[in-house]
Design a protein around this motif. Sequence first.
Motif, PDB file in Angstrom:
ATOM      1  N   MET A   1      24.931 124.857  32.346  1.00 54.86           N
ATOM      2  CA  MET A   1      24.671 124.219  33.611  1.00 54.86           C
ATOM      3  C   MET A   1      25.864 124.422  34.526  1.00 54.86           C
ATOM      4  O   MET A   1      27.001 124.171  34.137  1.00 54.86           O
ATOM      5  CB  MET A   1      24.405 122.733  33.394  1.00 54.86           C
ATOM      6  N   ALA A   2      25.621 124.858  35.728  1.00 57.67           N
ATOM      7  CA  ALA A   2      26.691 125.069  36.697  1.00 57.67           C
ATOM      8  C   ALA A   2      27.244 123.724  37.171  1.00 57.67           C
ATOM      9  O   ALA A   2      26.575 122.702  37.107  1.00 57.67           O
ATOM     10  CB  ALA A   2      26.156 125.861  37.887  1.00 57.67           C
ATOM     11  N   ILE A   3      28.449 123.743  37.659  1.00 60.06           N
ATOM     12  CA  ILE A   3      29.039 122.542  38.237  1.00 60.06           C
ATOM     13  C   ILE A   3      28.454 122.365  39.632  1.00 60.06           C
ATOM     14  O   ILE A   3      28.488 123.286  40.453  1.00 60.06           O
ATOM     15  CB  ILE A   3      30.570 122.670  38.308  1.00 60.06           C
ATOM     16  N   GLN A   4      27.903 121.192  39.894  1.00 58.59           N
ATOM     17  CA  GLN A   4      27.362 120.860  41.206  1.00 58.59           C
ATOM     18  C   GLN A   4      28.324 119.898  41.893  1.00 58.59           C
ATOM     19  O   GLN A   4      28.741 118.903  41.296  1.00 58.59           O
ATOM     20  CB  GLN A   4      25.991 120.205  41.081  1.00 58.59           C
ATOM     21  N   ARG A   5      28.658 120.194  43.133  1.00 57.79           N
ATOM     22  CA  ARG A   5      29.573 119.339  43.895  1.00 57.79           C
ATOM     23  C   ARG A   5      28.853 118.869  45.150  1.00 57.79           C
ATOM     24  O   ARG A   5      28.233 119.663  45.849  1.00 57.79           O
ATOM     25  CB  ARG A   5      30.834 120.101  44.262  1.00 57.79           C
ATOM     26  N   GLN A   6      28.951 117.577  45.430  1.00 61.21           N
ATOM     27  CA  GLN A   6      28.301 117.001  46.598  1.00 61.21           C
ATOM     28  C   GLN A   6      29.313 116.218  47.412  1.00 61.21           C
ATOM     29  O   GLN A   6      30.243 115.629  46.854  1.00 61.21           O
ATOM     30  CB  GLN A   6      27.143 116.096  46.180  1.00 61.21           C
ATOM     31  N   LEU A   7      29.094 116.200  48.731  1.00 60.71           N
ATOM     32  CA  LEU A   7      29.995 115.513  49.656  1.00 60.71           C
ATOM     33  C   LEU A   7      31.420 116.020  49.452  1.00 60.71           C
ATOM     34  O   LEU A   7      32.348 115.268  49.183  1.00 60.71           O
ATOM     35  CB  LEU A   7      29.893 113.999  49.481  1.00 60.71           C
ATOM     36  N   THR A   8      31.563 117.326  49.622  1.00 58.58           N
ATOM     37  CA  THR A   8      32.808 118.032  49.335  1.00 58.58           C
ATOM     38  C   THR A   8      33.573 118.328  50.616  1.00 58.58           C
ATOM     39  O   THR A   8      32.991 118.708  51.625  1.00 58.58           O
ATOM     40  CB  THR A   8      32.485 119.358  48.612  1.00 58.58           C
ATOM     41  N   ASN A   9      34.871 118.147  50.566  1.00 59.94           N
ATOM     42  CA  ASN A   9      35.738 118.626  51.644  1.00 59.94           C
ATOM     43  C   ASN A   9      36.773 119.554  51.023  1.00 59.94           C
ATOM     44  O   ASN A   9      36.639 119.955  49.865  1.00 59.94           O
ATOM     45  CB  ASN A   9      36.365 117.460  52.419  1.00 59.94           C
ATOM     46  N   ASP A  10      37.789 119.905  51.755  1.00 62.08           N
ATOM     47  CA  ASP A  10      38.777 120.868  51.253  1.00 62.08           C
ATOM     48  C   ASP A  10      39.517 120.389  50.009  1.00 62.08           C
ATOM     49  O   ASP A  10      39.981 121.195  49.218  1.00 62.08           O
ATOM     50  CB  ASP A  10      39.803 121.191  52.340  1.00 62.08           C
ATOM     51  N   ARG A  11      39.635 119.079  49.841  1.00 65.30           N
ATOM     52  CA  ARG A  11      40.481 118.574  48.768  1.00 65.30           C
ATOM     53  C   ARG A  11      39.740 117.896  47.631  1.00 65.30           C
ATOM     54  O   ARG A  11      40.314 117.680  46.567  1.00 65.30           O
ATOM     55  CB  ARG A  11      41.497 117.598  49.352  1.00 65.30           C
ATOM     56  N   MET A  12      38.480 117.486  47.852  1.00 65.95           N
ATOM     57  CA  MET A  12      37.783 116.756  46.790  1.00 65.95           C
ATOM     58  C   MET A  12      36.284 116.738  47.016  1.00 65.95           C
ATOM     59  O   MET A  12      35.809 116.988  48.116  1.00 65.95           O
ATOM     60  CB  MET A  12      38.277 115.310  46.701  1.00 65.95           C
ATOM     61  N   SER A  13      35.566 116.435  45.961  1.00 70.46           N
ATOM     62  CA  SER A  13      34.129 116.169  46.017  1.00 70.46           C
ATOM     63  C   SER A  13      33.929 114.720  45.624  1.00 70.46           C
ATOM     64  O   SER A  13      34.502 114.258  44.636  1.00 70.46           O
ATOM     65  CB  SER A  13      33.369 117.066  45.042  1.00 70.46           C
ATOM     66  N   GLN A  14      33.110 113.986  46.375  1.00 67.93           N
ATOM     67  CA  GLN A  14      32.851 112.599  46.017  1.00 67.93           C
ATOM     68  C   GLN A  14      31.981 112.508  44.766  1.00 67.93           C
ATOM     69  O   GLN A  14      32.074 111.552  44.009  1.00 67.93           O
ATOM     70  CB  GLN A  14      32.196 111.851  47.169  1.00 67.93           C
ATOM     71  N   VAL A  15      31.114 113.519  44.569  1.00 74.42           N
ATOM     72  CA  VAL A  15      30.215 113.544  43.418  1.00 74.42           C
ATOM     73  C   VAL A  15      30.323 114.909  42.745  1.00 74.42           C
ATOM     74  O   VAL A  15      30.205 115.933  43.413  1.00 74.42           O
ATOM     75  CB  VAL A  15      28.746 113.319  43.840  1.00 74.42           C
ATOM     76  N   VAL A  16      30.531 114.911  41.436  1.00 76.22           N
ATOM     77  CA  VAL A  16      30.501 116.150  40.657  1.00 76.22           C
ATOM     78  C   VAL A  16      29.532 115.918  39.496  1.00 76.22           C
ATOM     79  O   VAL A  16      29.621 114.901  38.803  1.00 76.22           O
ATOM     80  CB  VAL A  16      31.900 116.531  40.119  1.00 76.22           C
ATOM     81  N   VAL A  17      28.605 116.865  39.319  1.00 75.44           N
ATOM     82  CA  VAL A  17      27.639 116.790  38.227  1.00 75.44           C
ATOM     83  C   VAL A  17      27.834 118.018  37.353  1.00 75.44           C
ATOM     84  O   VAL A  17      27.828 119.145  37.851  1.00 75.44           O
ATOM     85  CB  VAL A  17      26.187 116.750  38.769  1.00 75.44           C
ATOM     86  N   HIS A  18      28.017 117.777  36.055  1.00 77.00           N
ATOM     87  CA  HIS A  18      28.200 118.882  35.122  1.00 77.00           C
ATOM     88  C   HIS A  18      27.733 118.471  33.736  1.00 77.00           C
ATOM     89  O   HIS A  18      28.109 117.395  33.236  1.00 77.00           O
ATOM     90  CB  HIS A  18      29.664 119.313  35.065  1.00 77.00           C
ATOM     91  N   ASN A  19      26.923 119.303  33.146  1.00 72.82           N
ATOM     92  CA  ASN A  19      26.524 119.141  31.754  1.00 72.82           C
ATOM     93  C   ASN A  19      25.955 117.747  31.455  1.00 72.82           C
ATOM     94  O   ASN A  19      26.294 117.126  30.455  1.00 72.82           O
ATOM     95  CB  ASN A  19      27.715 119.452  30.842  1.00 72.82           C
TER      96      ASN A  19
END
Length: 117
Positions: A1-19
């Motif tokens: 499963m790929a890493i999904q990043r949501q609400l992302t800016n240059d320095r961070m993602s508020q939500v990360v979904v993985h595995n």
Amino acid sequence: MAIQRQLTNDRMSQVVVHNGTVYLAGQVGDDMSAGIEQQTRETLANIERLLDLAGTDKSRLLSVTIYLKDIDAHFAGMNSVWDKWLPKGVAPARATVEAKLCEPQILVELSVVAALP
């Protein structure tokens, strides 16, 4: 499963979904002038919104880290809101620590790990 990043800016993602796991970055409330109970309610509402965006909910919490500006002054108020918010039978691993938060008016910040259904 790929890493999904949501609400992302240059320095961070508020939500990360993985595995099958959802990771939420530190969340705070919207009204920084509010007391600990209101800041906690707003923070938990923001967490619910992000969990929904990721496809899960608070019944699937695995781990929560709670950062308090002043643990002696704010633990009881935060905990009373937390106890009402958490569904019966849900008991995530939890750590509550005193921390210097990024802005002096922030009283509580939470980081969350949850499972996907």
